[in-house]
Scaffold this motif. Structure first.
Motif, mmCIF file in Angstrom:
data_model
loop_
_atom_site.group_PDB
_atom_site.id
_atom_site.type_symbol
_atom_site.label_atom_id
_atom_site.label_comp_id
_atom_site.label_asym_id
_atom_site.label_seq_id
_atom_site.Cartn_x
_atom_site.Cartn_y
_atom_site.Cartn_z
ATOM 1 N N PHE A 75 0.840 -1.193 0.000
ATOM 2 C CA PHE A 75 0.000 0.000 0.000
ATOM 3 C C PHE A 75 0.877 1.245 0.000
ATOM 4 O O PHE A 75 1.781 1.368 0.809
ATOM 5 N N LEU A 76 0.591 2.172 -0.947
ATOM 6 C CA LEU A 76 1.317 3.448 -1.005
ATOM 7 C C LEU A 76 0.309 4.564 -0.784
ATOM 8 O O LEU A 76 -0.714 4.637 -1.474
ATOM 9 N N GLU A 77 0.598 5.443 0.170
ATOM 10 C CA GLU A 77 -0.297 6.560 0.483
ATOM 11 C C GLU A 77 0.251 7.823 -0.163
ATOM 12 O O GLU A 77 1.350 8.266 0.156
ATOM 13 N N ILE A 78 -0.501 8.396 -1.126
ATOM 14 C CA ILE A 78 -0.039 9.630 -1.781
ATOM 15 C C ILE A 78 -1.169 10.647 -1.833
ATOM 16 O O ILE A 78 -2.344 10.309 -1.694
ATOM 17 N N GLU A 79 -0.775 11.920 -2.094
ATOM 18 C CA GLU A 79 -1.752 13.010 -2.208
ATOM 19 C C GLU A 79 -2.323 13.055 -3.631
ATOM 20 O O GLU A 79 -2.149 12.129 -4.403
ATOM 21 N N ASP A 80 -2.979 14.159 -3.996
ATOM 22 C CA ASP A 80 -3.578 14.302 -5.327
ATOM 23 C C ASP A 80 -2.530 14.234 -6.434
ATOM 24 O O ASP A 80 -2.810 13.764 -7.529
ATOM 25 N N THR A 81 -1.338 14.756 -6.162
ATOM 26 C CA THR A 81 -0.240 14.675 -7.133
ATOM 27 C C THR A 81 1.032 14.217 -6.423
ATOM 28 O O THR A 81 1.155 14.366 -5.206
ATOM 29 N N ILE A 82 1.964 13.661 -7.210
ATOM 30 C CA ILE A 82 3.254 13.233 -6.650
ATOM 31 C C ILE A 82 4.318 13.357 -7.729
ATOM 32 O O ILE A 82 4.060 13.106 -8.910
ATOM 33 N N ILE A 83 5.524 13.785 -7.342
ATOM 34 C CA ILE A 83 6.643 13.899 -8.268
ATOM 35 C C ILE A 83 7.086 12.487 -8.672
ATOM 36 O O ILE A 83 7.139 11.583 -7.839
ATOM 37 N N VAL A 84 7.428 12.315 -9.969
ATOM 38 C CA VAL A 84 7.788 10.990 -10.496
ATOM 39 C C VAL A 84 8.936 10.359 -9.709
ATOM 40 O O VAL A 84 8.873 9.192 -9.317
ATOM 41 N N SER A 85 10.000 11.146 -9.424
ATOM 42 C CA SER A 85 11.166 10.607 -8.701
ATOM 43 C C SER A 85 10.784 10.178 -7.278
ATOM 44 O O SER A 85 11.252 9.148 -6.785
ATOM 45 N N ASP A 86 9.899 10.981 -6.621
ATOM 46 C CA ASP A 86 9.443 10.618 -5.265
ATOM 47 C C ASP A 86 8.625 9.332 -5.292
ATOM 48 O O ASP A 86 8.729 8.491 -4.403
ATOM 49 N N PHE A 87 7.796 9.184 -6.340
ATOM 50 C CA PHE A 87 6.955 7.995 -6.500
ATOM 51 C C PHE A 87 7.821 6.747 -6.704
ATOM 52 O O PHE A 87 7.580 5.694 -6.101
ATOM 53 N N ALA A 88 8.873 6.906 -7.541
ATOM 54 C CA ALA A 88 9.795 5.786 -7.797
ATOM 55 C C ALA A 88 10.513 5.381 -6.514
ATOM 56 O O ALA A 88 10.691 4.192 -6.225
ATOM 57 N N GLU A 89 10.898 6.388 -5.715
ATOM 58 C CA GLU A 89 11.601 6.122 -4.455
ATOM 59 C C GLU A 89 10.700 5.364 -3.477
ATOM 60 O O GLU A 89 11.145 4.433 -2.800
ATOM 61 N N PRO A 114 5.228 16.340 -11.801
ATOM 62 C CA PRO A 114 4.231 15.594 -11.022
ATOM 63 C C PRO A 114 3.287 14.790 -11.920
ATOM 64 O O PRO A 114 3.065 15.151 -13.077
ATOM 65 N N ILE A 115 2.722 13.717 -11.366
ATOM 66 C CA ILE A 115 1.653 12.969 -12.040
ATOM 67 C C ILE A 115 0.459 12.935 -11.094
ATOM 68 O O ILE A 115 0.624 13.037 -9.879
ATOM 69 N N ASP A 116 -0.760 12.803 -11.649
ATOM 70 C CA ASP A 116 -1.942 12.830 -10.790
ATOM 71 C C ASP A 116 -2.182 11.475 -10.124
ATOM 72 O O ASP A 116 -1.524 10.483 -10.431
ATOM 73 N N PHE A 117 -3.152 11.452 -9.217
ATOM 74 C CA PHE A 117 -3.431 10.263 -8.404
ATOM 75 C C PHE A 117 -3.829 9.067 -9.271
ATOM 76 O O PHE A 117 -3.360 7.952 -9.057
ATOM 77 N N ASP A 118 -4.702 9.302 -10.288
ATOM 78 C CA ASP A 118 -5.187 8.201 -11.132
ATOM 79 C C ASP A 118 -4.049 7.543 -11.906
ATOM 80 O O ASP A 118 -3.969 6.316 -11.998
ATOM 81 N N THR A 119 -3.170 8.376 -12.475
ATOM 82 C CA THR A 119 -2.018 7.843 -13.222
ATOM 83 C C THR A 119 -1.118 7.046 -12.287
ATOM 84 O O THR A 119 -0.651 5.951 -12.634
ATOM 85 N N ALA A 120 -0.864 7.607 -11.087
ATOM 86 C CA ALA A 120 -0.012 6.917 -10.100
ATOM 87 C C ALA A 120 -0.620 5.564 -9.711
ATOM 88 O O ALA A 120 0.110 4.579 -9.506
ATOM 89 N N SER A 121 -1.958 5.497 -9.621
ATOM 90 C CA SER A 121 -2.637 4.236 -9.263
ATOM 91 C C SER A 121 -2.360 3.151 -10.299
ATOM 92 O O SER A 121 -2.058 2.001 -9.958
ATOM 93 N N ILE A 122 -2.451 3.548 -11.604
ATOM 94 C CA ILE A 122 -2.223 2.579 -12.691
ATOM 95 C C ILE A 122 -0.776 2.098 -12.677
ATOM 96 O O ILE A 122 -0.496 0.898 -12.776
ATOM 97 N N ILE A 123 0.164 3.051 -12.541
ATOM 98 C CA ILE A 123 1.593 2.693 -12.526
ATOM 99 C C ILE A 123 1.902 1.814 -11.316
ATOM 100 O O ILE A 123 2.653 0.842 -11.399
ATOM 101 N N GLY A 124 1.304 2.173 -10.163
ATOM 102 C CA GLY A 124 1.515 1.387 -8.939
ATOM 103 C C GLY A 124 1.105 -0.067 -9.118
ATOM 104 O O GLY A 124 1.812 -0.987 -8.688
ATOM 105 N N GLU A 125 -0.047 -0.283 -9.760
ATOM 106 C CA GLU A 125 -0.522 -1.651 -10.009
ATOM 107 C C GLU A 125 0.469 -2.436 -10.863
ATOM 108 O O GLU A 125 0.669 -3.634 -10.665
ATOM 109 N N GLU A 126 1.085 -1.753 -11.859
ATOM 110 C CA GLU A 126 2.074 -2.400 -12.734
ATOM 111 C C GLU A 126 3.248 -2.947 -11.924
ATOM 112 O O GLU A 126 3.840 -3.964 -12.274
ATOM 113 N N PHE A 127 3.583 -2.243 -10.837
ATOM 114 C CA PHE A 127 4.711 -2.668 -9.995
ATOM 115 C C PHE A 127 4.250 -3.455 -8.762
ATOM 116 O O PHE A 127 5.037 -3.701 -7.849
#
Length: 657
Positions: A75-89, A114-127
């Motif tokens: 489980f990853l807890e993020i806000e409405d947007t997140i920076i790509v490098s922070d998300f990868a970390e 930054p990327i939005d929450f929906d995009t981050a959700s899809i990428i998160g599932e991939e990983f």
């Protein structure tokens, strides 16, 4: 396998082999190879069985731990947007892997965007991660974590003075009434000596203290209410007897009702011949304020600020309402204060006028306010005298914060510097995430075109002003300009000149910078040109609102554009008989001409704007002085020029649209 072992193996199979140089047929070679493979496989199986037996207990013990870790880590807890490098970390993967996945989705973003929450959700599932949003507000979480505010025991509460805000329509006599109240309550030696810009005044009424807020009009009052702070205990609604209930009067009534603050109506200007108090009462009934003599519960006091009539009755009513409210607070605890006004002072740094709500604020206390923190270096009362402590409801000016706080922000006293720094850093991180938004640069000139093309849905604005209180009024006025196609976002508001960091924030957030009575520094201007950031400066709020409104509606027609032609530094000043003060200047950039308009800047804040009265080089009158040269300059009807001031020369250039 060694050749000696291989020869022995072949002899066991009755093959004729004498040395490592002997030859074999293809069938014989295939048989030997098959045999060796079978033996190796058997060895691996045996080894695996032994290992399995050996690790059986360990696996059983780790099963539970793995399940817990899997549940926690997935489980990853993020806000409405997140920076790509922070998300990868957060996912412990390389940013390039995330960028590759984004490209496959058709999203072009670098590691610093930054990327939005929906995009981050899809990428998160991939990983293999499930992305979730926090259930609780971050600010509340931080406040709860540090336990900065808490309810006091009723036995610890003691009486405190009431805080009164004067509200009403423009030109109905709010300021005159405040002046009349102050003058009837201060001693003769102090008459008129109260420092007006402090934002709050203490008045003694029959031995009791009453605090009057004079800075926050109804707009600031609303912003404080919106932040959940009950700063005001009583609202005095000023209505002119010759004018009646007006739009801002209605607005003030609604604000006071929403904040559940008792209202006392002061009907001002009763000395005017066309004053009609009964008509005022009738109009107030329409908005739910029924006078006491008509069977209601609204106190109405006729006053004349000009003739000082009815002032004592009004003060008596304030004390009566305050007594009925039973206002109490605990003075023996860490203080909690509200910022009434704040600004950046050149000599003293960030200066905040605060109102103590709980506890006692003392010199030397460690305080925190949003992302700013510091130690109270000095405190002054409403008369400008130095004080050591301030009890509940008492206003005070404090020095020592690391940054200028917002009007309405809460200041907490903490036990040590470590707590203050940790709290401020967490707040700073949440602010950073909110401020970072993306995409190409926009200016007011091409805004309508981009709206029509569907490129712009949000208009981000950064506001810089000379005093903090102006920001609230500007924000509310600009945010009302939103329409169906465009959402106006105020992403940052600050005090002081427009700096390089403001330009960088505007560049990253695709924002326009609007300045009131402030100017950008030379470096900021250069970076703004380089980054194509639109910087607009104004002296009047209505001009800014009209420009933005026209840009949104596609009717921006600037007749004149301000063109800065030069900057000069004041290196010395001279008193010249019959001519006033003349500045000895050095031209840093461009040129200063005789027919240009001069803007005098002190600490990047506009002090004066006017024409050149004299321009000389040595003893000769000249039409212009170019960059790198020195000269003398006088300003028309202005003598308060100081060493270190900056002079900015500009001309108004007509632009055809």
């Amino acid at each position: 396998m060694a050749s000696k072992d291989l020869i022995e193996k072949m002899k066991e199979l009755d093959l004729n082999v004498n040395s490592h140089m002997s030859t074999l047929g293809s069938d014989e070679a295939e048989t030997i190879k098959q045999l060796i493979d079978d033996e190796n496989e058997a060895k691996i199986t045996d080894k695996g069985k032994n290992k399995k037996t050996k690790n059986m207990k360990n696996e059983k013990n780790q099963n539970k731990e793995n399940d817990i870790e899997e549940t926690k880590d997935n489980f990853l807890e993020i806000e409405d947007t997140i920076i790509v490098s922070d998300f990868a970390e957060k996912m412990s993967v390389n940013p390039t892997q995330v960028i590759t996945k984004l490209i496959s989705l058709g999203v072009m973003a670098s590691q610093n965007q930054p990327i939005d929450f929906d995009t981050a959700s899809i990428i998160g599932e991939e990983f293999g991660f499930q992305v979730i949003s926090p259930d609780i507000e971050i600010e509340d979480e931080i406040d709860d974590e540090f336990d900065l505010d808490f309810e006091d025991e009723p036995s610890n509460l003691k009486s405190r003075p009431p805080v009164v805000t004067v509200m009403g329509h423009v030109d109905h006599g709010k300021t005159s009434l405040l002046d009349a109240i102050r003058k009837t309550s201060v001693t003769k030696e102090e008459a008129g000596g109260i420092t007006q810009h402090i934002g709050a005044s203490i008045v003694n009424v029959e031995g009791n203290k009453v605090i009057f807020l004079d800075t926050p009009g109804h707009e600031a009052f609303t912003s404080m209410r919106a932040r959940g702070t009950q700063v005001t205990d009583i609202a005095i609604l000023v209505v002119a007897a010759d004018d009646g209930v007006m739009p801002q009067t209605i607005e003030a009534i609604n604000h006071a009702k929403a904040a559940e603050v008792p209202i006392i109506v002061a009907v001002n200007k009763i000395d005017k011949p066309d004053a009609n108090i009964d008509r005022i009462k009738q109009e107030l009934v329409e908005y739910g304020l029924v006078p006491e003599d008509w069977g209601g519960d609204t106190i109405i006091v006729p006053v004349s600020a000009l003739r000082k009539e009815g002032i004592d009755e009004l003060l008596e009513m304030i004390l009566l309402v305050a007594e009925m409210q039973e206002l109490k607070a605990n003075p023996n605890r860490n203080a909690v204060c509200t910022v009434v006004e704040a600004q950046l002072d050149k000599g003293r740094g960030p200066v905040a006028t605060v109102l103590v709500q709980k506890g006692t604020l003392k010199v030397g206390d460690m305080i925190v306010c949003g992302s700013a923190y510091g130690r109270v270096r000095a405190m002054f009362d409403d008369k400008g005298k130095s004080i050591k402590k301030a009890r509940p409801s008492i206003p005070a000016i404090i020095l020592g914060l690391s940054d200028v706080p917002n009007s309405g922000d809460i200041i907490y006293v903490v036990d040590d510097e470590k707590t203050a720094r940790t709290y401020a850093n967490k707040k700073k991180e949440t602010l950073r995430e909110e401020q970072l938004k993306s995409s190409q640069q926009v200016s007011l000139d091409d805004l309508f075109e981009k709206i029509q093309l569907g490129e712009i849905k949000d208009l981000n604005i950064i506001i810089k002003t000379d005093v903090r209180g102006t920001i609230d009024a500007v924000k509310q006025s600009i945010e009302q300009l939103e329409n169906e196609e465009v959402k106006v976002n105020i992403i940052h508001g600050g005090v002081g000149g427009i700096t390089e960091s403001d330009i960088m924030l505007a560049s990253a957030s695709n924002a326009i910078i609007i300045g009131f009575n402030v100017r950008p520094t030379l470096n900021a201007l250069d970076i703004a040109k380089e980054q194509n950031v639109d910087v607009r400066t104004y002296r009047v709020i209505y001009e800014a609102i009209e420009d933005i409104k026209s840009a949104i509606k596609g009717m921006l027609e600037p007749k004149y554009v301000e063109q800065v032609i030069g900057r000069a530094e004041v290196r010395a000043t001279f008193k010249v008989p019959n001519a006033g003060t003349v500045a000895g200047i050095y031209i840093q950039q461009g040129k200063i001409t005789r027919n240009s308009t001069i803007r005098l800047l002190r600490n990047d804040v506009v002090i004066f704007e006017g024409d050149v009265s004299s321009l000389k080089r040595f003893k000769d009158d000249v039409r212009e002085i170019s960059s790198g040269y020195e000269g003398g300059l006088g300003l028309e009807n202005y003598n308060d020029i100081k060493e270190g001031d900056t002079l900015e020369a500009y001309v108004l250039k007509e632009v055809e649209r």
